[in-house]
Design a protein around this motif. Sequence first.
Motif, PDB file in Angstrom:
ATOM      1  N   UNK A  19       1.084  -0.657  -0.104  1.00 17.26           N
ATOM      2  CA  UNK A  19       0.112   0.132  -0.269  1.00 17.26           C
ATOM      3  C   UNK A  19       0.764   1.294   0.489  1.00 17.26           C
ATOM      4  N   UNK A  20       1.813   1.454   0.785  1.00 19.75           N
ATOM      5  CA  UNK A  20       2.776   2.864   0.622  1.00 19.75           C
ATOM      6  C   UNK A  20       3.233   2.853   0.139  1.00 19.75           C
ATOM      7  N   UNK A  21       4.001   1.731  -1.104  1.00 22.09           N
ATOM      8  CA  UNK A  21       4.720   1.456  -2.012  1.00 22.09           C
ATOM      9  C   UNK A  21       3.705   2.084  -3.018  1.00 22.09           C
ATOM     10  N   UNK A  22       3.179   1.519  -2.750  1.00 20.39           N
ATOM     11  CA  UNK A  22       1.565   1.882  -4.314  1.00 20.39           C
ATOM     12  C   UNK A  22       1.364   3.751  -4.216  1.00 20.39           C
ATOM     13  N   UNK A  23       0.993   3.746  -2.733  1.00 19.76           N
ATOM     14  CA  UNK A  23       0.709   5.633  -2.680  1.00 19.76           C
ATOM     15  C   UNK A  23       1.952   6.022  -2.541  1.00 19.76           C
ATOM     16  N   UNK A  24       3.274   5.833  -2.652  1.00 19.64           N
ATOM     17  CA  UNK A  24       4.995   6.800  -3.082  1.00 19.64           C
ATOM     18  C   UNK A  24       5.207   7.250  -4.968  1.00 19.64           C
ATOM     19  N   UNK A  25       4.772   5.595  -5.317  1.00 22.26           N
ATOM     20  CA  UNK A  25       4.480   5.334  -6.498  1.00 22.26           C
ATOM     21  C   UNK A  25       3.112   6.686  -7.110  1.00 22.26           C
ATOM     22  N   UNK A  42      -9.995   5.465  -2.007  1.00 21.92           N
ATOM     23  CA  UNK A  42      -8.365   5.635  -1.235  1.00 21.92           C
ATOM     24  C   UNK A  42      -7.479   5.689  -2.443  1.00 21.92           C
ATOM     25  N   UNK A  43      -7.628   6.190  -3.987  1.00 21.36           N
ATOM     26  CA  UNK A  43      -7.037   6.772  -5.035  1.00 21.36           C
ATOM     27  C   UNK A  43      -6.885   8.194  -4.513  1.00 21.36           C
ATOM     28  N   UNK A  44      -8.405   8.403  -4.660  1.00 18.49           N
ATOM     29  CA  UNK A  44      -8.781   9.622  -5.146  1.00 18.49           C
ATOM     30  C   UNK A  44      -9.351  11.279  -3.717  1.00 18.49           C
ATOM     31  N   UNK A  45      -9.078  10.049  -2.603  1.00 17.35           N
ATOM     32  CA  UNK A  45      -8.396  10.812  -0.873  1.00 17.35           C
ATOM     33  C   UNK A  45      -6.456  11.149  -1.584  1.00 17.35           C
ATOM     34  N   UNK A  46      -6.193  10.137  -1.903  1.00 20.03           N
ATOM     35  CA  UNK A  46      -4.541  10.023  -1.769  1.00 20.03           C
ATOM     36  C   UNK A  46      -4.658  12.072  -2.772  1.00 20.03           C
ATOM     37  N   UNK A  47      -4.725  11.701  -3.771  1.00 16.77           N
ATOM     38  CA  UNK A  47      -5.291  12.740  -4.602  1.00 16.77           C
ATOM     39  C   UNK A  47      -5.224  13.640  -4.330  1.00 16.77           C
ATOM     40  N   UNK A  65     -10.465  14.355   0.451  1.00 16.84           N
ATOM     41  CA  UNK A  65      -9.243  14.141   0.258  1.00 16.84           C
ATOM     42  C   UNK A  65      -8.173  15.120   0.498  1.00 16.84           C
ATOM     43  N   UNK A  66      -8.960  16.001  -0.056  1.00 15.82           N
ATOM     44  CA  UNK A  66      -7.976  17.502   0.535  1.00 15.82           C
ATOM     45  C   UNK A  66      -8.367  18.425   1.259  1.00 15.82           C
ATOM     46  N   UNK A  67      -9.749  18.220   1.813  1.00 16.77           N
ATOM     47  CA  UNK A  67      -9.793  18.721   3.200  1.00 16.77           C
ATOM     48  C   UNK A  67      -9.412  18.266   4.456  1.00 16.77           C
ATOM     49  N   UNK A  68      -8.911  16.158   4.339  1.00 16.92           N
ATOM     50  CA  UNK A  68      -9.118  15.843   5.247  1.00 16.92           C
ATOM     51  C   UNK A  68      -7.463  16.043   4.952  1.00 16.92           C
ATOM     52  N   UNK A 105      -6.073   9.336   4.930  1.00 16.30           N
ATOM     53  CA  UNK A 105      -6.647   7.210   4.855  1.00 16.30           C
ATOM     54  C   UNK A 105      -7.558   7.444   5.913  1.00 16.30           C
ATOM     55  N   UNK A 106      -8.138   8.365   6.269  1.00 10.74           N
ATOM     56  CA  UNK A 106     -10.376   8.215   7.149  1.00 10.74           C
ATOM     57  C   UNK A 106     -11.181   8.709   6.239  1.00 10.74           C
ATOM     58  N   UNK A 107     -11.010   8.466   4.979  1.00 10.73           N
ATOM     59  CA  UNK A 107     -12.295   9.142   4.031  1.00 10.73           C
ATOM     60  C   UNK A 107     -12.947   8.548   4.050  1.00 10.73           C
ATOM     61  N   UNK A 108     -12.339   7.004   4.198  1.00  6.69           N
ATOM     62  CA  UNK A 108     -14.041   5.917   4.336  1.00  6.69           C
ATOM     63  C   UNK A 108     -14.960   6.330   5.642  1.00  6.69           C
TER      64      UNK A 108
END
Length: 200
Positions: free
Chosen positions: A9-15, A37-42, A158-161, A166-169
Amino acid sequence: MVSMVEQFFLQSMNLLEELGYIGILLGLMVEVIPSELVLAYGGYLVSVGKIQFIGAICFGIIGGVLAQIFLYLLGYFGGRKIVLKFGKYIGIHERHLYLAEIWFEKYGAGVVFFARFIPIVRHAISLPAGFAKMSFWRFCFYTWIAVIPWTFFFLFLGLKLGANWQLVKTVAEPYVEPIMIGAITVFALYLTYSLQKKTH
């Protein structure tokens, strides 16, 4: 000690961070990690100035639609047997497919739109649309208008958090149902308008 799942998961987020907009697009297309999660990280990347919100929305919508087109084409050309054989590799199991088929038979082509907001059937619904040889452009249109609010909502959260993305759900849960009801209402009004236009 970090588990293999957490490490992946961490490696994917870094990529995703390194690739920026393309990372969001690919993350949604492949969907090894849930789209929320992808969108929240975005959204988090927007909050720290790595990417722009408008660009994230555009690439998020494109990635979300392309992911569903792939499943539609798999159903259209591969059929049920191929999906049952290889579906597990893309996270779709027989129970998901069975439920999606029931929904498609019960509600018709319109389910391609509103099922996008419902867990379990959200991704699998594209497969019975392919099985039924639903019009490709109609499928794309229904998918597109469903992906837009989904993409905007989770990028915004994701922008607001920010760093707590990671608490998006948990944060999103109370809002998903009202958004779903609103989206279905808008869609129903659109269908009513289209039918009335055809009769005049």
